[in-house]
Motif scaffolding. Structure first.
Motif, PDB file in Angstrom:
ATOM      1  N   HIS A 165       0.910  -1.213   0.080  1.00 30.18           N
ATOM      2  CA  HIS A 165       0.049  -0.051   0.147  1.00 30.18           C
ATOM      3  C   HIS A 165       0.882   1.358  -0.136  1.00 30.18           C
ATOM      4  CE1 HIS A 165      -3.449   2.603   0.546  1.00 30.18           C
ATOM      5  NE2 HIS A 165      -2.638   3.140   1.873  1.00 30.18           N
ATOM      6  N   ASN A 170       7.083  -3.041  -8.100  1.00 27.06           N
ATOM      7  CA  ASN A 170       6.649  -4.622  -8.563  1.00 27.06           C
ATOM      8  C   ASN A 170       7.948  -5.034  -9.170  1.00 27.06           C
ATOM      9  OD1 ASN A 170       5.829  -6.641 -10.188  1.00 27.06           O
ATOM     10  ND2 ASN A 170       3.858  -5.605 -10.707  1.00 27.06           N
ATOM     11  N   TRP A 215       7.660  -7.117 -12.629  1.00 27.69           N
ATOM     12  CA  TRP A 215       7.772  -6.261 -13.816  1.00 27.69           C
ATOM     13  C   TRP A 215       8.866  -5.284 -14.136  1.00 27.69           C
ATOM     14  CZ3 TRP A 215       4.814  -5.736 -18.078  1.00 27.69           C
ATOM     15  CH2 TRP A 215       4.959  -4.456 -18.945  1.00 27.69           C
ATOM     16  N   ASN A 246       1.851   2.333  -3.329  1.00 24.33           N
ATOM     17  CA  ASN A 246       0.762   2.813  -4.022  1.00 24.33           C
ATOM     18  C   ASN A 246       0.636   2.127  -5.382  1.00 24.33           C
ATOM     19  OD1 ASN A 246       0.703   5.312  -2.466  1.00 24.33           O
ATOM     20  ND2 ASN A 246       2.443   6.192  -3.662  1.00 24.33           N
ATOM     21  N   ASN A 247       0.350   0.816  -5.275  1.00 24.57           N
ATOM     22  CA  ASN A 247      -0.036  -0.072  -6.319  1.00 24.57           C
ATOM     23  C   ASN A 247      -1.721   0.118  -5.876  1.00 24.57           C
ATOM     24  OD1 ASN A 247       2.441  -0.748  -7.061  1.00 24.57           O
ATOM     25  ND2 ASN A 247       2.661  -2.202  -5.818  1.00 24.57           N
ATOM     26  N   SER A 248      -2.347   0.696  -6.789  1.00 31.04           N
ATOM     27  CA  SER A 248      -3.790   1.014  -6.656  1.00 31.04           C
ATOM     28  C   SER A 248      -4.628   0.336  -7.920  1.00 31.04           C
ATOM     29  CB  SER A 248      -4.266   2.272  -6.294  1.00 31.04           C
ATOM     30  OG  SER A 248      -3.632   3.260  -7.410  1.00 31.04           O
ATOM     31  N   SER A 249      -4.010  -0.247  -8.847  1.00 32.34           N
ATOM     32  CA  SER A 249      -4.642  -0.866  -9.884  1.00 32.34           C
ATOM     33  C   SER A 249      -5.739  -1.958  -9.652  1.00 32.34           C
ATOM     34  CB  SER A 249      -3.673  -1.202 -11.089  1.00 32.34           C
ATOM     35  OG  SER A 249      -2.915  -2.415 -10.608  1.00 32.34           O
ATOM     36  N   ILE A 250      -6.721  -2.158 -10.418  1.00 30.87           N
ATOM     37  CA  ILE A 250      -7.582  -3.244 -10.131  1.00 30.87           C
ATOM     38  C   ILE A 250      -7.024  -4.359 -10.176  1.00 30.87           C
ATOM     39  CG2 ILE A 250      -9.619  -4.382 -11.041  1.00 30.87           C
ATOM     40  CD1 ILE A 250     -10.532  -1.406 -12.362  1.00 30.87           C
ATOM     41  N   SER A 251      -6.015  -4.868 -11.157  1.00 30.10           N
ATOM     42  CA  SER A 251      -5.473  -5.987 -11.142  1.00 30.10           C
ATOM     43  C   SER A 251      -4.355  -6.368  -9.780  1.00 30.10           C
ATOM     44  CB  SER A 251      -4.564  -6.297 -12.360  1.00 30.10           C
ATOM     45  OG  SER A 251      -3.539  -5.243 -12.379  1.00 30.10           O
ATOM     46  N   GLU A 252      -3.967  -5.165  -9.299  1.00 28.41           N
ATOM     47  CA  GLU A 252      -2.956  -5.123  -8.105  1.00 28.41           C
ATOM     48  C   GLU A 252      -3.901  -5.553  -6.670  1.00 28.41           C
ATOM     49  OE1 GLU A 252      -0.067  -5.202  -7.575  1.00 28.41           O
ATOM     50  OE2 GLU A 252       0.966  -4.883  -9.467  1.00 28.41           O
ATOM     51  N   LYS A 253      -5.044  -5.027  -6.687  1.00 26.25           N
ATOM     52  CA  LYS A 253      -6.082  -5.146  -5.631  1.00 26.25           C
ATOM     53  C   LYS A 253      -6.543  -6.725  -5.783  1.00 26.25           C
ATOM     54  CE  LYS A 253      -7.699  -0.456  -5.184  1.00 26.25           C
ATOM     55  NZ  LYS A 253      -8.792   0.585  -5.193  1.00 26.25           N
TER      56      LYS A 253
END
Length: 249
Positions: free
Chosen positions: A133, A223, A226, A136-143
């Motif tokens: 958190h 990440n 990546w 700041n990984n806030s993408s839908i896939s990350e969630k």
């Protein structure tokens, strides 16, 4: 002369066989898990109870090939957790439940499997909720992957814990105490790692011994998979273009 040597050989072999047959044989209980014959659910739980050993193998593999300080610190916490479990078992000295004619040489309070799994699950969940958190990984896939990993950790920890009671290796109180201690130690170790150790990782990787061992600090990389993929792809393309250019000359 040959006959005399053969007789000596067979005499030594006979003595060895007699010694082996008279010796008391004990199983290596580290990975030995028994379940009721024909009980498919018991067999499934017996396999699930081996998850801690899979996790340890995974840790060792990651440390050997990635050399990441956080992974090393996490694994150090696992060892610390097991050391605490060993001390508690040999201090409390509570026997395991009686099961058929089985006689356990090891103590059962608290459950090592339960303590291990809940230490691992607690640390992993805190890492995902706080550390990722923070990145700041806030993408839908990350969630989605965060929720999936958290759910998997909890489910596997519950199954391993339940397997120890179902297969009669521990009493309910032994696994409950193992769960409680694992959660507490997982929280404490994550706090120490996040607050105390992580800020000094950049200093540690600058040491000469760290450079020799190829130790690395990936704390600021959100990440890592990546990051490694894109860098390796870029480097591979650059080398490919260079190779084509050299061949064309």
């Amino acid at each position: 002369m040959a006959s005399s040597d053969d007789d000596s050989f067979y005499e030594i072999k006979s003595r060895f066989v007699d010694t082996v047959q008279k010796s008391e044989w004990v199983p290596l209980s580290l990975t030995l898990v028994e379940y009721p014959q024909g009980d498919l659910f018991g067999k499934f739980l017996a396999l699930i109870s081996l998850v801690p050993f899979v996790i340890i193998i995974g840790f060792i593999t990651l440390i050997l090939f990635r050399r990441d300080l956080h992974t090393i610190t996490f694994f150090s916490g696992v060892i610390f957790n097991e050391w605490i479990n060993f001390i508690l078992k040999h201090t409390i000295c509570e026997a395991r439940p009686m099961r058929r004619d089985a006689v356990y040489a090891e103590y059962g309070m608290p459950s090592m499997h339960a303590q291990f799994m809940w230490f691992f699950a607690t640390y992993t969940i805190l890492f995902i909720c706080i550390r990722l958190h923070h990145n700041n990984n806030s993408s839908i896939s990350e969630k989605f992957w965060r929720i999936t990993i958290i759910a998997a950790c909890i489910i596997v920890a519950i199954l391993v814990t339940y397997s120890r009671v179902y297969l009669l290796y521990h009493s309910k109180s032994q696994v409950l105490w193992g769960t409680f201690i694992g959660i507490i130690l997982g929280t404490v170790w994550f706090t120490i790692t996040y607050v105390v150790l992580t800020p000094i990782f950049p200093v540690i990787v600058s040491w000469r011994i760290s450079e020799y061992l190829l130790l690395r600090d990936t704390t600021l990389i959100p990440n890592i998979l990546w990051f490694e993929y894109t860098n390796i792809r870029t480097e591979a393309r650059a080398r490919s273009r260079k190779l084509v250019s050299m061949k064309s000359q």
